[in-house]
Design a protein around this motif. Structure first.
Motif, short mmCIF file in Angstrom:
data_model
loop_
_atom_site.label_atom_id
_atom_site.label_comp_id
_atom_site.label_asym_id
_atom_site.label_seq_id
_atom_site.Cartn_x
_atom_site.Cartn_y
_atom_site.Cartn_z
N HIS A 110 62.26 24.20 -29.85
CA HIS A 110 60.84 23.89 -29.72
C HIS A 110 60.11 24.89 -28.83
CE1 HIS A 110 61.34 20.07 -31.80
NE2 HIS A 110 60.02 19.99 -31.82
N LYS A 111 60.83 25.48 -27.86
CA LYS A 111 60.20 26.50 -27.01
C LYS A 111 60.03 27.82 -27.76
CE LYS A 111 60.17 24.58 -22.76
NZ LYS A 111 58.94 24.35 -22.01
N ALA A 112 60.73 27.97 -28.89
CA ALA A 112 60.84 29.27 -29.53
C ALA A 112 59.86 29.50 -30.67
CB ALA A 112 62.27 29.48 -30.05
N GLN A 113 59.18 28.44 -31.16
CA GLN A 113 58.27 28.68 -32.29
C GLN A 113 57.19 29.66 -31.87
OE1 GLN A 113 57.57 25.69 -35.13
NE2 GLN A 113 55.39 26.10 -35.31
N GLY A 114 57.01 30.70 -32.65
CA GLY A 114 56.07 31.77 -32.32
C GLY A 114 56.73 32.94 -31.62
N MET A 115 57.97 32.79 -31.18
CA MET A 115 58.69 33.85 -30.46
C MET A 115 59.27 34.86 -31.43
SD MET A 115 62.06 33.35 -28.01
CE MET A 115 61.20 32.32 -26.82
N THR A 116 59.31 36.13 -31.02
CA THR A 116 59.98 37.18 -31.79
C THR A 116 60.89 37.97 -30.85
OG1 THR A 116 58.13 37.41 -33.34
CG2 THR A 116 59.69 39.23 -33.22
N VAL A 117 62.16 38.12 -31.21
CA VAL A 117 63.12 38.89 -30.42
C VAL A 117 63.90 39.80 -31.36
CG1 VAL A 117 63.37 37.16 -28.59
CG2 VAL A 117 64.84 37.05 -30.62
N ASP A 118 64.64 40.73 -30.77
CA ASP A 118 65.47 41.59 -31.61
C ASP A 118 66.66 40.83 -32.18
OD1 ASP A 118 63.92 43.94 -31.23
OD2 ASP A 118 64.84 44.22 -29.26
N ARG A 119 67.29 39.99 -31.33
CA ARG A 119 68.47 39.26 -31.78
C ARG A 119 68.45 37.84 -31.25
NH1 ARG A 119 70.39 44.35 -30.12
NH2 ARG A 119 71.00 45.68 -31.88
N ALA A 120 68.97 36.91 -32.05
CA ALA A 120 69.04 35.50 -31.64
C ALA A 120 70.46 34.99 -31.85
CB ALA A 120 68.06 34.66 -32.44
N HIS A 121 70.87 34.09 -30.98
CA HIS A 121 72.18 33.43 -31.07
C HIS A 121 71.92 31.93 -31.07
CE1 HIS A 121 74.33 37.24 -30.06
NE2 HIS A 121 73.17 37.47 -29.47
N VAL A 122 72.38 31.23 -32.11
CA VAL A 122 72.01 29.83 -32.31
C VAL A 122 73.26 28.96 -32.31
CG1 VAL A 122 70.88 28.18 -33.86
CG2 VAL A 122 70.02 30.53 -33.68
N LEU A 123 73.21 27.86 -31.52
CA LEU A 123 74.27 26.85 -31.53
C LEU A 123 73.75 25.64 -32.30
CD1 LEU A 123 77.04 25.81 -30.61
CD2 LEU A 123 75.90 24.88 -28.57
N ALA A 124 74.38 25.33 -33.43
CA ALA A 124 73.95 24.20 -34.25
C ALA A 124 74.58 22.91 -33.75
CB ALA A 124 74.35 24.44 -35.71
N THR A 125 73.77 21.86 -33.67
CA THR A 125 74.23 20.52 -33.29
C THR A 125 73.66 19.51 -34.28
OG1 THR A 125 72.37 20.23 -31.76
CG2 THR A 125 74.41 21.15 -30.84
N PRO A 126 74.17 18.28 -34.29
CA PRO A 126 73.76 17.32 -35.33
C PRO A 126 72.30 16.92 -35.31
CG PRO A 126 75.87 16.67 -34.39
CD PRO A 126 75.35 17.79 -33.54
N GLY A 127 71.54 17.22 -34.27
CA GLY A 127 70.13 16.84 -34.24
C GLY A 127 69.21 17.74 -35.03
N LEU A 128 69.73 18.82 -35.57
CA LEU A 128 68.88 19.77 -36.30
C LEU A 128 68.45 19.21 -37.66
CD1 LEU A 128 70.64 23.19 -35.61
CD2 LEU A 128 68.58 22.29 -34.56
N ASP A 129 67.39 19.82 -38.19
CA ASP A 129 66.91 19.49 -39.53
C ASP A 129 66.36 20.77 -40.15
OD1 ASP A 129 64.38 19.90 -38.40
OD2 ASP A 129 64.04 17.76 -38.09
N ALA A 130 65.73 20.64 -41.33
CA ALA A 130 65.25 21.83 -42.04
C ALA A 130 64.18 22.57 -41.25
CB ALA A 130 64.70 21.42 -43.41
N HIS A 131 63.36 21.84 -40.50
CA HIS A 131 62.25 22.47 -39.78
C HIS A 131 62.76 23.24 -38.56
CE1 HIS A 131 60.04 19.81 -42.40
NE2 HIS A 131 60.77 18.82 -41.95
N ALA A 132 63.68 22.63 -37.81
CA ALA A 132 64.23 23.30 -36.64
C ALA A 132 65.10 24.49 -37.04
CB ALA A 132 65.03 22.31 -35.80
N SER A 133 65.91 24.34 -38.10
CA SER A 133 66.77 25.46 -38.51
C SER A 133 65.93 26.61 -39.05
CB SER A 133 67.78 25.00 -39.56
OG SER A 133 67.16 24.43 -40.69
N TYR A 134 64.82 26.30 -39.72
CA TYR A 134 63.91 27.35 -40.19
C TYR A 134 63.39 28.18 -39.02
CZ TYR A 134 59.49 29.14 -42.28
OH TYR A 134 58.43 29.91 -42.70
N VAL A 135 62.96 27.51 -37.96
CA VAL A 135 62.45 28.23 -36.79
C VAL A 135 63.57 29.02 -36.12
CG1 VAL A 135 61.46 27.96 -34.49
CG2 VAL A 135 60.55 26.64 -36.40
#
Length: 670
Positions: free
Chosen positions: A382-407
């Motif tokens: 939620h802090k990251a919507q609108g953010m742009t970086v060169d590289r991202a590292h994502v840890l998936a947990t069961p609370g995610l959905d299509a909207h959060a994974s898209y961001v």
């Protein structure tokens, strides 16, 4: 609860679940749509073509060449109407387009102001477009204090509008409508949903249409741009498959092991390219803290941190050191920081801290005055919507959905690494199902299925304050009054036609690409049908009949070129309303499908065969709802391939003689 006087039952949703709302929410939705309708029908903020061309020329001189979609969006937001709406996928260059629009507006003498729900989104809007921006809460606070009121010379751009709740967006639009200002809403309804109630941005786009920017520019590799488009259109499984094929999805036995593998990859990436920007993203604050701690340990082991200083900040006791990455957690205009601003500690003692922010500023503050700060290696999505970086590292947990994974999976320019534990997701299929879950918010009026002109709430005795419902006028209308009302409906019908054509065109494109329409596309199509139906009964059915015959009609109408579509729609309406013409058309269409299905079967085209048979089934079933047509066809059974009279309804006889099973359907074969 069911006896509460302010509770309003909406009936059942598509899943058969009872839905409810409150009188207050219905009133807010009605006021929102009333203000939007007023602004959409008002044309007071036009600019000269030379101002727009000059702004484009200056952008070109800086090396910014707008794509066709960006140019169309620019034309839309600068066309003079008091309401502009732009939907853009993640990383499509919305801010760059708005920067060109700002120059054109300012050259025409308008004051351009920006706003967003969060401070970091407002900062990103200002940085990307040059539009001075602040949070919506700050804007409303100023209005309450009698400051910074909107005027008819103002243009207010609201970014990340999909995250704004119904009540707040209604207050802002009502204020702008009363002041005669122009509002441009920019966002993506498929990204993170509003924290408060409602899906106001999506609902406004459904009713009024707008521009779309779908060409992704953020990612540098074509396959990653295609994956972003898949995420934006609900095809999460396809996007994950692409990242899996490029070895960007990593499974571990447990979440703890996945966290360790993520930090290992992050540290390796950090040391290989220390100048690149990067962020670690996950769903919960608890996981953020664990990842921050693990990242700091790697920094400490590498000797990249100075002496530790134990500080008590707003979130509790923390160890900080020079070289630490930190995130500001509260807007402060004096310091010039927003909730979500990132930086690195340059100087530190027990009383104060100096941080070099990522936008190149040096911020010094006393901790007794500002203590809303924490480690900034990892952040919630939620802090990251609108953010742009060169590289991202994502840890998936069961609370995610299509909207959060898209961001989460679209913040990067160069690459993203996705990690998960098998204790959370036993198989890749389970991961894809969870990350593809649809949790889109909705509106009470989505279930009411009424036009926003007060009908639904008025029948429940809801008072709209300054806008009371008038009693129905049962007197005969004069021709002049009828013509005036018809003229007033034309712009709304044109917008409904364009919005419906956009939805149909999106479905056609998905089918042409060899896939199927996503759940989000089908919901958008259904909503556009309902809006069209409210303004022109059966209009969407006639339009879809025309589009099935000539898909280019939908493509042109979606771009605002509606003349051919309108003529075709009118022809379909004439065929539908003239009984004998409809009977001739039914027979002609039935014979055509019967011949086609036979040829397809003989050629081994079983997919085409089943599609033709399904269309015949739909036609047979439709007769049950159309007794007039059924009567006209009673003497044409031989033309329809019925060799004997069974004494049944015509639709049943058709099904029996042609081996069909009657099933339900709703337009476009969907």
């Amino acid at each position: 609860m069911r006896r509460a006087p302010d509770l309003v039952a909406l009936g059942q949703d598509a899943r058969g679940e009872d839905r409810f709302t409150t009188r207050d929410m219905l009133e807010a939705e009605q006021r929102l749509h009333r203000a939007a309708l007023t602004m959409a029908d008002r044309d007071r903020h036009g600019i000269e073509a030379r101002d727009r061309d000059a702004a484009l020329a200056r952008a070109g001189a800086r090396g910014l060449i707008l794509s066709t979609e960006q140019a169309e969006a620019l034309a839309h937001v600068t066309d003079g109407r008091d309401l502009g709406i732009v939907i853009g996928h993640a990383g499509t260059g919305k801010s760059a387009m708005l920067g060109v629009a700002r120059e054109a507006w300012e050259a025409a003498g308008y004051r351009v102001r920006g706003a967003a729900l969060s401070g970091i989104a407002a900062e990103n809007l200002e940085g990307g477009s040059g539009i001075g921006s602040r949070t919506l809460a700050s804007l409303e606070h100023g209005w309450a204090q009698g400051r910074d009121a909107l005027t008819s010379r103002d243009i207010l751009v609201i970014d990340e509008a999909g995250m704004v709740g119904t009540r707040q967006l209604e207050r802002v639009l009502s204020q702008a409508s009363d002041a005669g200002a122009k509002v441009v809403l920019v966002g993506d309804p498929q990204q993170l949903q509003s924290i408060e109630a409602g899906a106001a941005f999506r609902s406004l786009h459904d009713r009024h249409g707008g521009a779309r920017i779908g060409e992704v520019r953020r990612q540098r590799e074509n396959w990653q741009r295609e994956a972003t488009r898949d995420l934006a259109t609900g095809r999460t499984e396809a996007a994950l498959a692409a990242y899996e094929a490029h070895c960007k999805v990593h499974a571990a036995d447990t979440r703890a092991a996945a966290r360790e593998a993520l930090i290992e990859g992050w540290d390796r990436d950090r040391q290989a390219d220390p100048q690149a920007s990067r962020i670690i993203l996950t769903h919960t604050n608890e996981e953020v803290r664990a990842l921050n701690t693990a990242a700091r340990e790697r920094m400490r082991e590498a000797g990249d941190l100075g002496p530790e200083v134990r500080l008590t900040v707003e979130r509790g006791a923390r160890d900080f050191a020079t070289g630490d990455r930190v995130m500001f957690l509260q807007n402060d205009r004096g310091l010039g920081v927003k909730n979500g601003t990132l930086g690195s500690i340059a100087e530190l003692d027990r009383q104060s801290m100096t941080v070099h922010t990522d936008d190149g500023r040096s911020v010094r503050f006393d901790l007794k005055d500002y203590d809303r700060i924490d480690h900034g290696y990892a952040a919630t999505i939620h802090k990251a919507q609108g953010m742009t970086v060169d590289r991202a590292h994502v840890l998936a947990t069961p609370g995610l959905d299509a909207h959060a994974s898209y961001v989460a999976l679209t913040r990067h320019r160069d690459g993203v690494e996705l990690h998960y534990g098998r204790d959370d997701f036993a198989t890749p299929e389970r991961l894809a199902r969870t990350l593809g879950r649809e949790r889109a918010k909705d509106m009470a009026l989505d279930h009411a299925r009424v036009d926003p002109a007060e009908g639904f709430a008025a029948r429940r005795g809801i008072d709209f304050g300054a806008h009371p419902s008038e009693p129905p006028d049962v007197r005969p209308q004069s021709d002049d009054l009828a013509e005036a009302r018809e003229a007033a409906l034309r712009p709304a019908r044109a917008r409904a036609l364009i919005r419906h054509a956009e939805a149909v065109h999106d479905v056609f494109e998905a089918l042409t690409e060899g896939g199927k329409a996503s759940p989000d596309q089908l919901r958008t199509l259904d909503r556009s049908r309902d809006a069209f139906e409210a303004l022109r009964p059966d209009g969407w059915r006639d339009a879809e009949e025309a589009y099935l015959k000539d898909p280019s009609l939908a493509r042109d109408a979606a771009k605002g070129q509606t003349s051919r579509a309108i003529r075709a729609l009118q022809l379909e309406t004439e065929l539908r309303t003239d009984p004998r013409a409809r009977a001739n058309r039914f027979v002609e269409r039935w014979q055509q499908l019967d011949r086609r299905s036979g040829a397809q079967y003989r050629a081994g085209d079983y997919t085409g065969y089943h599609a033709s048979r399904k269309a015949m089934t739909d036609m047979a079933r439709s007769l049950h709802r159309d007794p007039q047509l059924e009567s006209l066809l009673a003497n044409r059974k031989r033309d329809l391939g019925i060799s004997s009279d069974m004494g049944r309804r015509l639709g049943q006889e058709l099904a029996f003689h042609h081996g069909l099973e009657l099933t339900r359907s709703r337009g476009l074969g969907l």
